[in-house]
Design a protein around this motif. Sequence first.
Motif, short mmCIF file in Angstrom:
data_model
loop_
_atom_site.label_atom_id
_atom_site.label_comp_id
_atom_site.label_asym_id
_atom_site.label_seq_id
_atom_site.Cartn_x
_atom_site.Cartn_y
_atom_site.Cartn_z
N MET A 1 -6.90 1.34 -3.49
CA MET A 1 -6.40 1.68 -2.39
C MET A 1 -7.28 2.18 -1.06
N ARG A 2 -7.76 1.39 -0.19
CA ARG A 2 -9.02 1.37 1.11
C ARG A 2 -8.07 2.44 2.57
N VAL A 3 -9.33 3.58 2.50
CA VAL A 3 -8.24 4.58 3.68
C VAL A 3 -9.04 4.63 4.98
N GLY A 4 -8.41 4.94 6.15
CA GLY A 4 -9.52 5.06 7.12
C GLY A 4 -8.63 6.35 7.90
N THR A 5 -8.87 7.07 8.35
CA THR A 5 -8.36 8.63 9.20
C THR A 5 -9.37 8.87 10.72
N GLY A 6 -8.58 9.13 11.48
CA GLY A 6 -9.29 9.68 12.36
C GLY A 6 -8.22 10.53 13.40
N ALA A 22 -6.50 13.52 3.44
CA ALA A 22 -6.89 12.81 2.49
C ALA A 22 -7.50 12.51 1.29
N GLN A 23 -6.83 12.70 0.47
CA GLN A 23 -7.77 12.63 -0.87
C GLN A 23 -6.68 12.14 -2.04
N THR A 24 -6.77 10.32 -1.46
CA THR A 24 -6.43 9.55 -3.38
C THR A 24 -5.77 10.27 -4.08
N PRO A 25 -4.45 9.99 -4.91
CA PRO A 25 -3.42 9.38 -3.63
C PRO A 25 -2.95 10.34 -2.70
N TRP A 26 -2.89 11.71 -2.35
CA TRP A 26 -1.89 12.49 -1.33
C TRP A 26 -3.56 12.33 -0.05
N PHE A 27 -1.84 11.61 1.01
CA PHE A 27 -2.21 12.13 2.66
C PHE A 27 -1.36 12.04 3.52
N ALA A 28 -2.05 13.25 4.48
CA ALA A 28 -0.95 13.94 4.88
C ALA A 28 -1.90 14.30 6.62
N VAL A 180 0.23 1.73 5.20
CA VAL A 180 0.69 2.72 4.84
C VAL A 180 0.39 3.50 7.11
N LEU A 181 1.63 3.82 7.45
CA LEU A 181 0.00 4.91 8.47
C LEU A 181 1.25 6.01 8.49
N LEU A 182 0.09 7.68 8.75
CA LEU A 182 1.25 9.02 9.21
C LEU A 182 -0.14 9.07 10.66
N CYS A 183 1.32 9.39 11.26
CA CYS A 183 0.34 9.92 12.57
C CYS A 183 0.86 11.24 13.39
N THR A 184 0.36 11.57 13.92
CA THR A 184 1.03 12.57 14.75
C THR A 184 1.53 12.36 16.04
N ASP A 185 2.28 12.69 17.35
CA ASP A 185 2.75 12.07 18.22
C ASP A 185 2.08 12.28 19.48
N GLY A 186 0.96 12.26 19.49
CA GLY A 186 -0.46 11.69 20.27
C GLY A 186 -0.72 10.23 20.59
N ASP A 224 -2.70 14.42 24.01
CA ASP A 224 -2.45 15.54 23.17
C ASP A 224 -3.30 14.39 22.43
N ASN A 225 -3.51 15.81 21.16
CA ASN A 225 -5.09 15.39 19.88
C ASN A 225 -3.79 14.35 19.67
N THR A 226 -4.92 13.42 19.06
CA THR A 226 -4.47 12.62 18.26
C THR A 226 -4.23 12.28 16.74
N THR A 227 -4.03 12.07 15.85
CA THR A 227 -4.17 11.76 14.36
C THR A 227 -3.65 10.49 13.44
N VAL A 228 -4.68 10.01 12.95
CA VAL A 228 -3.99 8.92 11.96
C VAL A 228 -4.39 8.51 10.40
N VAL A 229 -3.84 8.34 9.58
CA VAL A 229 -4.04 8.41 8.82
C VAL A 229 -3.50 6.66 8.00
N LEU A 230 -4.87 5.68 7.33
CA LEU A 230 -4.25 4.62 7.20
C LEU A 230 -4.48 3.75 6.32
#
Length: 236
Positions: A1-6, A22-28, A180-186, A224-230
């Motif tokens: 699985m390929r992962v991007g974070t920001g 982000a530590q495959t298979p865990w993402f938060a 799969v996208l995890l994100c904060t409300d920013g 706001d602060n923006t955080t994404v994990v894809l």
Amino acid sequence: MRVGTGTDVGRVRVTNEDAYWAQTPWFAVADGMGGHAAGEVASRLAVDSLARTLAAFDGGDVDGWLLRAVQQANRDVWARAQADAALAGMGTTLTVAHIEPGRMVIAHVGDSRCYRFRDGALQLLTADHSIVGELLRTGTLSEAEAEVHPHRNVLTRALGTAPHVEVDVLQEALRPGDRVLLCTDGLTSVLGDDEVALRLALSEPPESVTKRLVAAANEGGGPDNTTVVLVDIPRA
Ligand code: MG
């Protein structure tokens, strides 16, 4: 699985109170709240606590492990808030997923979201634990009303603000090619689902899509602060 974070502080806030792990298979992702630096402490404590608990994962019942890990994170943030007057009242959102090809389990508290992008369509999987989220689900409020609601940022559930917390745990199927996208409300306070979907539809690796998402939130004012994990599920 390929992962991007920001993650980015945005254009208005002075500190970044978001955190991710982000530590495959865990993402938060976590979005902290509280006076002074307390939000930063809460979100960092929460993801560090998750990492500590899940380091002992034995390959067993993922749902149970995630539930216990989030409850432990809640106790850790709560205990720290009780011990330090400067941190009293701090809390955080927490959305964590165990992702493997074929299946994912999500546990969450608060309004940080998890989406699945499949065949050009974006689907929100989590239910925001916010006043506006609940009014939307009961049909009391329209999407347009929700966007300008004075209490749109008020959470009905947060991690670390009480000794116990109710945690939503859900299982979802995954297919080859899903994102799969995890994100904060920013991110989602600035970009509508269609604008997020436009960027997920690009055939670019997740590392560059996450950069585009964060940049788009900032171009939209970065309130706001923006955080994404894809996370990309490989194509068969
Ligand atoms: Mg936020």
